[in-house]
Design an enzyme around this catalytic site. Structure first.
Site: not given
Ligand code: HMG
Ligand code: MG
Length: 314
Positions: A27, A220, A222, A253
């Protein structure tokens, strides 16, 4: 000194007997890769990680496919691995839609991911910190009602690329909010790898003062500044027994500039086994898996242990 590719075992006092490694290579490791890795290769990667003895393998994220194109195949991938015996397969869910997608496939371990800083909450989730916590509350409740285990990540616990130093009380506020929502476990993210051991100990002590027990905390790290193992050792001394790591040191990320790979699982295992701490991991098989994955990504693993072990006979 190595004996057949294993470290010499010299235990140190007051450390845990066993550490649970929360493997994030599939992931956190892959999410930043530009070239899309086919779902079958991801599944093979996860199967090999399981075969190497890892029992908690974060599989993918049910996030918006445009935000993380590499993980847009979550629906395709999850059924390919969900029958792995004895392996926990947590998945990331950012909101209700993500939880619905995960539960529909039978996921029984999910992780919400919060931020200690406003800048990263906005960049990663398109929400303020409080807005994202408000999104998570019903998601956590519903996941718990469905019988799922819930992890709560907190990113930018030690520093933020936009805001600089992050006040510890700001981190504690997000941690206690996730605890109060019902998260079973927290993972303290050093997203950009700037933490040092004293900082880690200070945060862990503050969290204990705020009644966040050590046994619900994972770390966690990095490895941007080469501090991930030192920080892990500090956390172990404090009593932490869950450590996140990424096979081969893959990672980064997409929404945090300057985030590099996670602590490499092989580097972690080398240290833990040298300390006589059990992990259940076969270091040789794990290294072979990372060498195999590096060939698919067309780039050598940044893990020092992978490099040392894979070159030792040359
Ligand atoms: P948004 O644009 O604000 O979404 O993004 P929304 O709620 O306004 O919805 C817009 C559209 O997206 C809608 O579709 C929703 O249905 C769709 P429409 O009605 O326009 O056709 N939608 C989705 N579709 C599929 N799956 C979903 C979903 N949610 C909404 N889950 C959102 C908000 C949270 C979705 C977006 O910002 C996002 O996906 N962010 C993810 C970012 C990410 O994955 N980052 C990496 C992971 S975090 C990390 O790596 C840190 C960690 O390792 C710890 C560390 O190191 O600190 C964990
Ligand atoms: Mg991370």
């Amino acid at each position: 000194m190595t004996v057949n590719g294993l470290p010499m075992v010299v235990p140190a006092s007051d450390l845990p007997e066993r550490v649970r490694i929360h493997e994030v290579g599939a992931r956190d490791g892959l999410q930043n890769e530009q070239r899309v890795v086919p779902a079958e290769i991801k599944a093979e990667f996860i199967r090999r990680l399981a075969d190497a003895g890892l029992t908690t393998i974060e599989a993918t994220s049910f996030v918006h496919p445009k935000w993380v194109p590499q993980l847009a195949d979550a629906e395709q991938l999850f059924p390919l691995i969900s029958d792995l015996p004895g392996v926990e397969l947590p998945v990331l869910v950012p909101n209700q839609r993500g939880l619905d997608r995960a539960l529909a496939l039978g996921a029984d371990r999910v992780a919400v991911f919060a931020s200690a800083t406003e800048s990263f909450a906005k960049a990663n989730l398109n929400r303020t910190v409080d807005e994202s916590l408000a999104v998570f509350a019903p998601v956590v409740r519903q996941a718990k009602d469905a019988g799922a285990h819930v992890r709560g990540y907190v990113s930018m616990c030690f520093g933020d690329p936009w805001e600089g130093a992050v006040p510890l009380h700001q981190v504690a506020r997000v941690c206690t909010a996730l605890r109060d929502m019902g998260c079973d476990e927290l993972s303290l993210g050093d997203t950009i790898g700037v933490a040092t051991p004293g900082h880690v100990l200070e945060l862990l002590s503050l969290l204990n003062e705020e009644r966040v027990p050590t046994n619900m905390i994972g770390v966690h790290f990095h490895d941007t500044y080469g501090q991930a193992l030192a920080n892990t050792y500090a956390a172990l001394e404090h009593g932490v027994t869950t450590v996140d790591a990424s096979a081969g040191g893959l990672g980064g990320c997409p929404y945090a500039k300057s985030a590099t790979g996670n602590l490499a699982t092989e580097d972690l295992v080398w240290m833990l086994h040298g300390l006589g701490i059990e992990t259940g991991v076969d270091l040789g098989r794990l290294t072979a898996t990372s060498v195999w994955m590096a060939a698919h990504l067309d780039r050598p693993s940044p893990s020092r242990t992978v490099r040392a072990l894979s070159h030792k006979d040359q």
